[in-house]
Motif scaffolding. Structure first.
Motif, PDB file in Angstrom:
ATOM      1  N   GLU A 133      -1.304  45.795  40.474  1.00 48.99           N
ATOM      2  CA  GLU A 133      -1.636  44.945  41.625  1.00 48.99           C
ATOM      3  C   GLU A 133      -2.441  43.725  41.185  1.00 48.99           C
ATOM      4  O   GLU A 133      -2.259  42.632  41.724  1.00 48.99           O
ATOM      5  CB  GLU A 133      -2.413  45.764  42.659  1.00 48.99           C
ATOM      6  CG  GLU A 133      -1.543  46.772  43.391  1.00 48.99           C
ATOM      7  CD  GLU A 133      -2.336  47.749  44.223  1.00 48.99           C
ATOM      8  OE1 GLU A 133      -1.748  48.400  45.095  1.00 48.99           O
ATOM      9  OE2 GLU A 133      -3.567  47.888  44.000  1.00 48.99           O
ATOM     10  N   ASN A 134      -3.296  43.881  40.204  1.00 49.47           N
ATOM     11  CA  ASN A 134      -4.051  42.739  39.683  1.00 49.47           C
ATOM     12  C   ASN A 134      -3.155  41.789  38.907  1.00 49.47           C
ATOM     13  O   ASN A 134      -3.342  40.569  38.955  1.00 49.47           O
ATOM     14  CB  ASN A 134      -5.214  43.221  38.820  1.00 49.47           C
ATOM     15  CG  ASN A 134      -6.462  43.531  39.620  1.00 49.47           C
ATOM     16  OD1 ASN A 134      -7.273  42.648  39.895  1.00 49.47           O
ATOM     17  ND2 ASN A 134      -6.591  44.781  40.042  1.00 49.47           N
TER      18      ASN A 134
ATOM     19  N   GLY B  79     -11.102  49.865  39.824  1.00 51.86           N
ATOM     20  CA  GLY B  79     -12.439  49.981  40.391  1.00 51.86           C
ATOM     21  C   GLY B  79     -12.947  48.645  40.926  1.00 51.86           C
ATOM     22  O   GLY B  79     -12.283  47.612  40.826  1.00 51.86           O
ATOM     23  N   GLU B  80     -14.136  48.673  41.524  1.00 55.34           N
ATOM     24  CA  GLU B  80     -14.739  47.465  42.080  1.00 55.34           C
ATOM     25  C   GLU B  80     -15.011  46.453  40.977  1.00 55.34           C
ATOM     26  O   GLU B  80     -15.708  46.749  40.013  1.00 55.34           O
ATOM     27  CB  GLU B  80     -16.049  47.826  42.797  1.00 55.34           C
ATOM     28  CG  GLU B  80     -16.653  46.699  43.593  1.00 55.34           C
ATOM     29  CD  GLU B  80     -15.847  46.373  44.840  1.00 55.34           C
ATOM     30  OE1 GLU B  80     -15.878  45.208  45.279  1.00 55.34           O
ATOM     31  OE2 GLU B  80     -15.185  47.290  45.372  1.00 55.34           O
ATOM     32  N   ARG B  81     -14.389  45.258  41.095  1.00 57.50           N
ATOM     33  CA  ARG B  81     -14.518  44.187  40.117  1.00 57.50           C
ATOM     34  C   ARG B  81     -14.110  44.628  38.708  1.00 57.50           C
ATOM     35  O   ARG B  81     -14.614  44.123  37.707  1.00 57.50           O
ATOM     36  CB  ARG B  81     -15.937  43.613  40.103  1.00 57.50           C
ATOM     37  CG  ARG B  81     -16.326  42.993  41.426  1.00 57.50           C
ATOM     38  CD  ARG B  81     -17.716  42.409  41.381  1.00 57.50           C
ATOM     39  NE  ARG B  81     -18.050  41.840  42.687  1.00 57.50           N
ATOM     40  CZ  ARG B  81     -18.438  40.600  42.882  1.00 57.50           C
ATOM     41  NH1 ARG B  81     -18.563  39.778  41.873  1.00 57.50           N
ATOM     42  NH2 ARG B  81     -18.726  40.163  44.098  1.00 57.50           N
ATOM     43  N   GLY B  82     -13.201  45.614  38.629  1.00 58.12           N
ATOM     44  CA  GLY B  82     -12.727  46.076  37.334  1.00 58.12           C
ATOM     45  C   GLY B  82     -13.685  46.997  36.622  1.00 58.12           C
ATOM     46  O   GLY B  82     -13.539  47.245  35.421  1.00 58.12           O
ATOM     47  N   GLY B  83     -14.663  47.559  37.340  1.00 57.70           N
ATOM     48  CA  GLY B  83     -15.708  48.351  36.706  1.00 57.70           C
ATOM     49  C   GLY B  83     -15.220  49.631  36.067  1.00 57.70           C
ATOM     50  O   GLY B  83     -15.918  50.199  35.222  1.00 57.70           O
TER      51      GLY B  83
ATOM     52  N   ARG C 175     -10.340  44.721  30.578  1.00 63.51           N
ATOM     53  CA  ARG C 175     -10.344  43.691  31.616  1.00 63.51           C
ATOM     54  C   ARG C 175      -9.832  42.360  31.065  1.00 63.51           C
ATOM     55  O   ARG C 175      -9.084  41.633  31.727  1.00 63.51           O
ATOM     56  CB  ARG C 175     -11.757  43.527  32.188  1.00 63.51           C
ATOM     57  CG  ARG C 175     -12.224  44.701  33.025  1.00 63.51           C
ATOM     58  CD  ARG C 175     -13.430  44.334  33.884  1.00 63.51           C
ATOM     59  NE  ARG C 175     -14.599  43.977  33.078  1.00 63.51           N
ATOM     60  CZ  ARG C 175     -15.509  44.852  32.651  1.00 63.51           C
ATOM     61  NH1 ARG C 175     -15.365  46.141  32.925  1.00 63.51           N
ATOM     62  NH2 ARG C 175     -16.550  44.450  31.960  1.00 63.51           N
ATOM     63  N   GLN C 176     -10.243  42.020  29.844  1.00 60.01           N
ATOM     64  CA  GLN C 176      -9.767  40.775  29.235  1.00 60.01           C
ATOM     65  C   GLN C 176      -8.248  40.767  29.103  1.00 60.01           C
ATOM     66  O   GLN C 176      -7.589  39.758  29.386  1.00 60.01           O
ATOM     67  CB  GLN C 176     -10.407  40.591  27.857  1.00 60.01           C
ATOM     68  CG  GLN C 176     -11.870  40.172  27.893  1.00 60.01           C
ATOM     69  CD  GLN C 176     -12.428  39.970  26.490  1.00 60.01           C
ATOM     70  OE1 GLN C 176     -12.009  40.633  25.543  1.00 60.01           O
ATOM     71  NE2 GLN C 176     -13.383  39.056  26.363  1.00 60.01           N
ATOM     72  N   LEU C 177      -7.681  41.882  28.694  1.00 61.62           N
ATOM     73  CA  LEU C 177      -6.240  41.925  28.473  1.00 61.62           C
ATOM     74  C   LEU C 177      -5.472  41.883  29.791  1.00 61.62           C
ATOM     75  O   LEU C 177      -4.360  41.350  29.855  1.00 61.62           O
ATOM     76  CB  LEU C 177      -5.868  43.177  27.679  1.00 61.62           C
ATOM     77  CG  LEU C 177      -6.459  43.234  26.262  1.00 61.62           C
ATOM     78  CD1 LEU C 177      -5.975  44.478  25.526  1.00 61.62           C
ATOM     79  CD2 LEU C 177      -6.095  41.978  25.472  1.00 61.62           C
ATOM     80  N   VAL C 178      -6.041  42.466  30.854  1.00 59.34           N
ATOM     81  CA  VAL C 178      -5.383  42.378  32.162  1.00 59.34           C
ATOM     82  C   VAL C 178      -5.296  40.917  32.611  1.00 59.34           C
ATOM     83  O   VAL C 178      -4.251  40.448  33.078  1.00 59.34           O
ATOM     84  CB  VAL C 178      -6.127  43.229  33.211  1.00 59.34           C
ATOM     85  CG1 VAL C 178      -5.547  42.974  34.609  1.00 59.34           C
ATOM     86  CG2 VAL C 178      -6.021  44.712  32.874  1.00 59.34           C
ATOM     87  N   THR C 179      -6.382  40.173  32.458  1.00 61.70           N
ATOM     88  CA  THR C 179      -6.352  38.766  32.878  1.00 61.70           C
ATOM     89  C   THR C 179      -5.451  37.933  31.970  1.00 61.70           C
ATOM     90  O   THR C 179      -4.814  36.982  32.416  1.00 61.70           O
ATOM     91  CB  THR C 179      -7.773  38.169  32.884  1.00 61.70           C
ATOM     92  OG1 THR C 179      -8.372  38.347  31.592  1.00 61.70           O
ATOM     93  CG2 THR C 179      -8.646  38.845  33.932  1.00 61.70           C
ATOM     94  N   LEU C 180      -5.363  38.296  30.690  1.00 56.79           N
ATOM     95  CA  LEU C 180      -4.447  37.595  29.787  1.00 56.79           C
ATOM     96  C   LEU C 180      -2.997  37.844  30.214  1.00 56.79           C
ATOM     97  O   LEU C 180      -2.181  36.910  30.274  1.00 56.79           O
ATOM     98  CB  LEU C 180      -4.668  38.060  28.347  1.00 56.79           C
ATOM     99  CG  LEU C 180      -3.700  37.501  27.294  1.00 56.79           C
ATOM    100  CD1 LEU C 180      -3.770  35.980  27.264  1.00 56.79           C
ATOM    101  CD2 LEU C 180      -3.999  38.093  25.926  1.00 56.79           C
TER     102      LEU C 180
END
Length: 574
Positions: free
Chosen positions: A430-431, A468-472, A479-484
């Protein structure tokens, strides 16, 4: 005034425009409200006539006839109320969508520094998009009530006068008192509403900081600072709420008491009139019920004046976002791939040394590493290229300067991955799909290129893992790889990557960079980085000096490799 033709404040202009957007729904609600109020005002008269027919004339048939009329009017009143509330609700829902859409477009159309300078922190933006918009919607929803109040005055003044002039005099005596009350209280109410709005904005900012930085600060034992700050702002919200409620309660109590005193005086005068046989018992019944309607109308008027005061404050806060300068940015024809030209790009901020100037030309397939000491301005220059901070100089894709592009076209052209990744509550997939739907094969390919298969290998749900909340629930590297991967899905010709592998172990970093290099053979990639692995794979390295605004160099990186031959590093000329 909201509907005055004189030059209006931004808040008033925004309220007018919001109402214009829903004028069709608003006019339908007015029509239904007028029908409802007409039936509602007829009911006391029909009841009074039924009493007179039954008591004075001794006519059961006449009493039943007017009683049936009363029931019919009650049915019409119910239908009118349903129609009124239906169209009023549709109006404020449409206005809410319009306001929030405009807010989102305005936020995306300007750089972050300008936005923060004009509006405060991003937590306060959340308050403007929620509480302030809702306050405007309450005003729109209640606006039809003014038609009901006007119709009540238009009907009841002559109707009470026909019952008995003395009763009209009693009712009219309330007018100057109410005028004084509604002259004194609104300014005080407005000032306290403004203080409350500011307090909510400050608490929103504190809550945003608390959610963002609580865990890092807890690790060094400093989390109590943010908690105490949030408590202080919450206490101020409580104090401001109580001060506003104090004014509102006194205002409403005084305005409510005046019509009640008029009803009491009317009963005394009406009783004498009945004793003198100037009016009937039914007419006195009608008068008492009508004065109850007057009391309701006065209460509604007080509530609507309070809504207006709060709506003007809220609209002013929203207008400060919407009135940000919006330069013309038409859609233009762009090639899928072209040269990126940066010429003299410089970021200047108050009380800080300028960052830049940066000058470079990058062709598709090139990787350029922007390096330098911490604080030298690497991230800031990437944000300037992405048009997220104000800058001088130019950044162009081919012959088109980036600052002339429509925001949506700019964001499709330039993909920016910040150092601090932002994820929303939901799954990894979803992100990844926040920018829009993509076929599963494209999602899987982007996830593979970004190394998510490696990073999520230990998680049984893979791409369906809840972040989780804000990727926690994920690690910093995950998290870096998801945004990449999310940036790769947009297939932007230019990728700006701000230290996106800083949280990865050496083995994973090397694998991700090799995959990324192969996948971006036809794209321009600019890194802000300290990582030796990135620098070793870059075609060129531009080194910023320790002091922004001056030239700086670093020794060339031996063995630099990529799709183009290794070249001399390119220093940043000051």
């Amino acid at each position: 005034m909201i509907f005055s033709r004189s030059p209006a404040a931004p808040s008033v202009r925004l309220l007018r425009r919001a109402l214009t957007q829903v004028r069709g729904h608003f006019l339908r609600s007015v029509a239904w409200a007028a029908l409802r109020q007409s039936a509602f005002l007829a009911m006391p008269w029909l009841l009074g006539r039924a009493v007179d027919e039954g008591v004075e004339a001794g006519s059961p048939g006449g009493a039943l006839l007017y009683g049936g009329g009363f029931l019919a009017a009650a049915c019409v009143e119910y239908a009118g109320m349903r129609g009124w509330q239906l169209w009023a609700t549709l109006a404020d829902n449409r206005a809410g969508t319009w306001l929030r859409t405009r807010l989102l477009k305005a936020i995306l159309a300007v750089d972050t520094d300008t936005l923060q300078r004009r509006t405060g922190t991003f937590g306060d933006l959340t308050t403007r998009a929620t509480r302030d918009v809702d306050t405007v919607l309450v005003w729109i929803h209640g606006l039809t009530t003014w038609v009901v109040i006007g119709l009540t005055a238009l009907v009841l003044v002559p109707a009470i006068g026909r019952l008995d002039p003395l009763l009209l005099l009693v009712a009219a005596a309330t007018v100057p008192v109410l005028l004084v009350v509604n002259r004194v209280f609104p300014p005080v109410f407005g000032r306290r509403a403004e203080h409350l709005a500011a307090a909510h904005g400050a608490r929103g900012s504190a809550a945003d900081e608390l959610l963002t930085a609580l865990l890092p600060l807890r690790g060094v034992g400093a989390d109590h600072v943010l908690v105490e700050r949030h408590h202080r702002h919450s206490a101020e919200v409580t104090r401001s709420t109580l001060r506003l409620a104090t004014v509102g309660s006194v205002w409403e109590a005084v305005a409510f008491a005046v019509p009640l005193l008029a009803v009491t005086a009317g009963l005394l005068a009406g009783g004498l009139a009945v004793a003198d046989e100037r009016i009937t018992v039914g007419a006195l019944t009608t008068f008492v019920l009508w004065m109850g309607t007057v009391s309701l109308a006065v209460n509604a008027m007080i509530a609507r004046l309070g809504d207006l005061a709060e709506a003007r404050i809220a609209a002013g806060r929203i207008a400060r976002v919407l009135d940000l300068p919006d330069p013309p940015r038409p859609y233009v024809g762009l090639p899928e791939r072209d040269v990126l030209r940066i010429n003299g790009l410089t970021v200047t901020r108050p009380d800080r040394a300028p960052i830049g100037p940066l000058t470079l030309t990058a062709t598709p397939g090139e990787w350029i590493a922007l390096t330098g000491p911490t604080g030298s301005g690497k991230s800031t220059l990437l944000r300037a290229i992405a048009q997220l901070v104000p800058s001088s100089g130019t950044a162009a894709f081919g012959d088109v300067t980036l600052d002339t592009l429509d925001p949506e076209q700019l964001h499709r052209l330039v993909g920016f991955v910040p150092e601090g990744p932002l994820l929303l509550h939901g799954t990894v997939t979803e992100n990844l799909l926040l920018p829009g739907d993509r076929p599963p094969a494209e999602v899987a390919a982007a996830a593979h290129t970004a190394g998510l298969d490696l990073a999520l290998a230990q998680l049984p749900d893979g791409l369906d893992t809840q972040v989780g909340e804000r990727g926690g629930a994920l690690s910093g590297g995950q998290r870096q790889l998801v945004t990449l991967a999310r940036a790769l899905l947009r297939d932007s010709p230019v990728l700006l990557l701000d230290d996106v592998t800083s949280a990865l172990d050496a083995g994973t970093e090397a694998e991700v960079l090799d995959r990324l290099r192969a996948a971006t053979a036809d794209r321009i990639v600019l890194f802000a980085t300290h990582a030796p692995a990135v620098r070793a794979r870059a075609d060129r390295e531009i080194t910023l000096a320790a002091t922004p605004g001056t030239a700086g160099t670093e020794p060339p990186v031996p063995g630099a490799r990529g799709t183009a031959p290794a070249r001399e590093q390119e220093p940043l000329h000051g």
